[in-house]
Design a protein around this motif. Sequence first.
Motif, PDB file in Angstrom:
ATOM      1  N   LEU A   1     -36.287 -38.110 -13.541  1.00  0.00           N
ATOM      2  CA  LEU A   1     -34.910 -37.379 -13.831  1.00  0.00           C
ATOM      3  C   LEU A   1     -33.775 -38.578 -14.362  1.00  0.00           C
ATOM      4  O   LEU A   1     -33.072 -38.367 -15.219  1.00  0.00           O
ATOM      5  CB  LEU A   1     -34.496 -36.624 -12.903  1.00  0.00           C
ATOM      6  N   ILE A   2     -34.159 -39.752 -13.490  1.00  0.00           N
ATOM      7  CA  ILE A   2     -32.989 -40.740 -13.789  1.00  0.00           C
ATOM      8  C   ILE A   2     -33.201 -41.735 -14.908  1.00  0.00           C
ATOM      9  O   ILE A   2     -32.270 -41.566 -16.097  1.00  0.00           O
ATOM     10  CB  ILE A   2     -32.715 -41.701 -12.523  1.00  0.00           C
ATOM     11  N   LEU A   3     -34.295 -42.338 -14.974  1.00  0.00           N
ATOM     12  CA  LEU A   3     -34.775 -43.117 -16.142  1.00  0.00           C
ATOM     13  C   LEU A   3     -36.126 -43.242 -16.243  1.00  0.00           C
ATOM     14  O   LEU A   3     -36.791 -43.674 -15.103  1.00  0.00           O
ATOM     15  CB  LEU A   3     -34.185 -44.453 -16.138  1.00  0.00           C
ATOM     16  N   GLY A   4     -36.706 -43.379 -17.355  1.00  0.00           N
ATOM     17  CA  GLY A   4     -38.262 -43.482 -17.663  1.00  0.00           C
ATOM     18  C   GLY A   4     -38.416 -44.879 -17.778  1.00  0.00           C
ATOM     19  O   GLY A   4     -37.500 -45.860 -18.182  1.00  0.00           O
ATOM     20  N   SER A   5     -39.682 -45.541 -17.762  1.00  0.00           N
ATOM     21  CA  SER A   5     -39.894 -46.693 -17.860  1.00  0.00           C
ATOM     22  C   SER A   5     -39.462 -47.539 -19.239  1.00  0.00           C
ATOM     23  O   SER A   5     -39.145 -48.424 -19.402  1.00  0.00           O
ATOM     24  CB  SER A   5     -41.374 -47.106 -17.649  1.00  0.00           C
ATOM     25  N   THR A   6     -39.976 -46.578 -20.229  1.00  0.00           N
ATOM     26  CA  THR A   6     -39.299 -46.992 -21.611  1.00  0.00           C
ATOM     27  C   THR A   6     -38.062 -47.091 -21.787  1.00  0.00           C
ATOM     28  O   THR A   6     -37.630 -48.036 -22.308  1.00  0.00           O
ATOM     29  CB  THR A   6     -39.985 -46.065 -22.718  1.00  0.00           C
ATOM     30  N   LEU A   7     -37.297 -46.127 -21.277  1.00  0.00           N
ATOM     31  CA  LEU A   7     -35.899 -46.182 -21.532  1.00  0.00           C
ATOM     32  C   LEU A   7     -35.181 -47.237 -20.402  1.00  0.00           C
ATOM     33  O   LEU A   7     -34.503 -48.039 -20.962  1.00  0.00           O
ATOM     34  CB  LEU A   7     -35.351 -44.771 -20.804  1.00  0.00           C
ATOM     35  N   ASP A   8     -35.825 -47.583 -19.230  1.00  0.00           N
ATOM     36  CA  ASP A   8     -35.577 -49.011 -18.554  1.00  0.00           C
ATOM     37  C   ASP A   8     -35.704 -50.127 -19.341  1.00  0.00           C
ATOM     38  O   ASP A   8     -34.765 -50.754 -19.243  1.00  0.00           O
ATOM     39  CB  ASP A   8     -36.431 -48.913 -17.229  1.00  0.00           C
ATOM     40  N   ARG A   9     -36.792 -50.274 -20.056  1.00  0.00           N
ATOM     41  CA  ARG A   9     -36.970 -51.279 -20.691  1.00  0.00           C
ATOM     42  C   ARG A   9     -36.033 -51.307 -22.100  1.00  0.00           C
ATOM     43  O   ARG A   9     -35.576 -52.615 -22.224  1.00  0.00           O
ATOM     44  CB  ARG A   9     -38.224 -51.337 -21.247  1.00  0.00           C
ATOM     45  N   LEU A  10     -35.659 -50.204 -22.615  1.00  0.00           N
ATOM     46  CA  LEU A  10     -35.067 -50.243 -23.727  1.00  0.00           C
ATOM     47  C   LEU A  10     -33.405 -50.556 -23.346  1.00  0.00           C
ATOM     48  O   LEU A  10     -32.878 -51.605 -24.028  1.00  0.00           O
ATOM     49  CB  LEU A  10     -35.116 -48.920 -24.387  1.00  0.00           C
ATOM     50  N   LEU A  11     -33.156 -50.277 -22.124  1.00  0.00           N
ATOM     51  CA  LEU A  11     -31.732 -50.658 -21.728  1.00  0.00           C
ATOM     52  C   LEU A  11     -31.583 -52.032 -21.521  1.00  0.00           C
ATOM     53  O   LEU A  11     -30.672 -52.786 -21.735  1.00  0.00           O
ATOM     54  CB  LEU A  11     -31.374 -49.919 -20.411  1.00  0.00           C
ATOM     55  N   ALA A  12     -32.705 -52.720 -20.943  1.00  0.00           N
ATOM     56  CA  ALA A  12     -32.582 -53.994 -20.682  1.00  0.00           C
ATOM     57  C   ALA A  12     -32.632 -55.087 -22.120  1.00  0.00           C
ATOM     58  O   ALA A  12     -32.144 -56.016 -21.901  1.00  0.00           O
ATOM     59  CB  ALA A  12     -33.929 -54.546 -19.829  1.00  0.00           C
ATOM     60  N   ILE A  13     -33.421 -54.476 -22.971  1.00  0.00           N
ATOM     61  CA  ILE A  13     -33.367 -55.218 -24.155  1.00  0.00           C
ATOM     62  C   ILE A  13     -32.497 -55.038 -25.221  1.00  0.00           C
ATOM     63  O   ILE A  13     -32.448 -55.961 -26.394  1.00  0.00           O
ATOM     64  CB  ILE A  13     -34.711 -55.644 -24.756  1.00  0.00           C
ATOM     65  N   CYS A  14     -31.942 -53.759 -25.393  1.00  0.00           N
ATOM     66  CA  CYS A  14     -31.333 -53.432 -26.625  1.00  0.00           C
ATOM     67  C   CYS A  14     -29.929 -53.972 -26.700  1.00  0.00           C
ATOM     68  O   CYS A  14     -29.018 -53.865 -25.652  1.00  0.00           O
ATOM     69  CB  CYS A  14     -30.997 -51.816 -26.778  1.00  0.00           C
ATOM     70  N   GLU A  15     -29.401 -54.474 -27.642  1.00  0.00           N
ATOM     71  CA  GLU A  15     -28.135 -55.027 -27.977  1.00  0.00           C
ATOM     72  C   GLU A  15     -27.252 -54.144 -28.492  1.00  0.00           C
ATOM     73  O   GLU A  15     -25.945 -54.635 -28.615  1.00  0.00           O
ATOM     74  CB  GLU A  15     -28.249 -56.477 -28.736  1.00  0.00           C
ATOM     75  N   LEU A  16     -27.846 -53.296 -29.095  1.00  0.00           N
ATOM     76  CA  LEU A  16     -26.795 -52.076 -29.858  1.00  0.00           C
ATOM     77  C   LEU A  16     -26.476 -51.023 -28.817  1.00  0.00           C
ATOM     78  O   LEU A  16     -27.112 -50.786 -27.707  1.00  0.00           O
ATOM     79  CB  LEU A  16     -27.716 -51.449 -31.002  1.00  0.00           C
ATOM     80  N   PRO A  17     -25.532 -50.313 -29.057  1.00  0.00           N
ATOM     81  CA  PRO A  17     -24.991 -49.108 -28.257  1.00  0.00           C
ATOM     82  C   PRO A  17     -26.102 -48.107 -28.131  1.00  0.00           C
ATOM     83  O   PRO A  17     -26.747 -47.952 -29.284  1.00  0.00           O
ATOM     84  CB  PRO A  17     -23.688 -48.502 -28.952  1.00  0.00           C
ATOM     85  N   LEU A  18     -26.294 -47.744 -27.050  1.00  0.00           N
ATOM     86  CA  LEU A  18     -27.646 -46.791 -26.713  1.00  0.00           C
ATOM     87  C   LEU A  18     -26.966 -45.515 -26.016  1.00  0.00           C
ATOM     88  O   LEU A  18     -26.491 -45.568 -25.257  1.00  0.00           O
ATOM     89  CB  LEU A  18     -28.796 -47.427 -25.601  1.00  0.00           C
ATOM     90  N   MET A  19     -27.363 -44.416 -26.617  1.00  0.00           N
ATOM     91  CA  MET A  19     -27.042 -42.842 -26.190  1.00  0.00           C
ATOM     92  C   MET A  19     -28.083 -42.415 -25.692  1.00  0.00           C
ATOM     93  O   MET A  19     -29.468 -42.360 -26.733  1.00  0.00           O
ATOM     94  CB  MET A  19     -26.213 -42.463 -27.328  1.00  0.00           C
ATOM     95  N   VAL A  20     -28.096 -41.751 -24.617  1.00  0.00           N
ATOM     96  CA  VAL A  20     -29.393 -40.981 -24.138  1.00  0.00           C
ATOM     97  C   VAL A  20     -29.086 -39.525 -24.112  1.00  0.00           C
ATOM     98  O   VAL A  20     -27.748 -39.230 -23.764  1.00  0.00           O
ATOM     99  CB  VAL A  20     -29.780 -41.538 -22.718  1.00  0.00           C
ATOM    100  N   TYR A  21     -29.808 -38.789 -24.639  1.00  0.00           N
ATOM    101  CA  TYR A  21     -29.294 -37.491 -25.072  1.00  0.00           C
ATOM    102  C   TYR A  21     -30.451 -36.567 -24.363  1.00  0.00           C
ATOM    103  O   TYR A  21     -31.799 -36.619 -24.782  1.00  0.00           O
ATOM    104  CB  TYR A  21     -29.495 -36.833 -26.508  1.00  0.00           C
ATOM    105  N   PRO A  22     -29.981 -35.817 -23.361  1.00  0.00           N
ATOM    106  CA  PRO A  22     -30.980 -35.028 -22.475  1.00  0.00           C
ATOM    107  C   PRO A  22     -31.537 -33.661 -23.472  1.00  0.00           C
ATOM    108  O   PRO A  22     -30.772 -33.138 -24.022  1.00  0.00           O
ATOM    109  CB  PRO A  22     -30.402 -34.376 -21.292  1.00  0.00           C
ATOM    110  N   LEU A  23     -32.818 -33.555 -23.368  1.00  0.00           N
ATOM    111  CA  LEU A  23     -33.307 -32.585 -24.283  1.00  0.00           C
ATOM    112  C   LEU A  23     -33.650 -31.269 -23.549  1.00  0.00           C
ATOM    113  O   LEU A  23     -33.919 -31.415 -22.409  1.00  0.00           O
ATOM    114  CB  LEU A  23     -34.668 -32.990 -24.789  1.00  0.00           C
TER     115      LEU A  23
END
Length: 59
Positions: A37-59
């Motif tokens: 519910l908090i963060l998935g592994s792909t999202l964890d890695r994306l947050l760590a490497i992404c230099e752009l603003p990242l928005m997470v939208y709950p589906l």
Amino acid sequence: MVVARGRPDKMLTAIATQMEASSILVGRTVEKRLSELILGSTLDRLLAICELPLMVYPL
């Protein structure tokens, strides 16, 4: 539309850079387990490497 193969976190950042995107919007499905519910592994890695603003939208 872009189709890519590889690790989602790396491909999303590479494609966003190539397209000169200003941000990345990622949909997040609601899972049953609390850890997912908090963060998935792909999202964890994306947050760590992404230099752009990242928005997470709950589906």
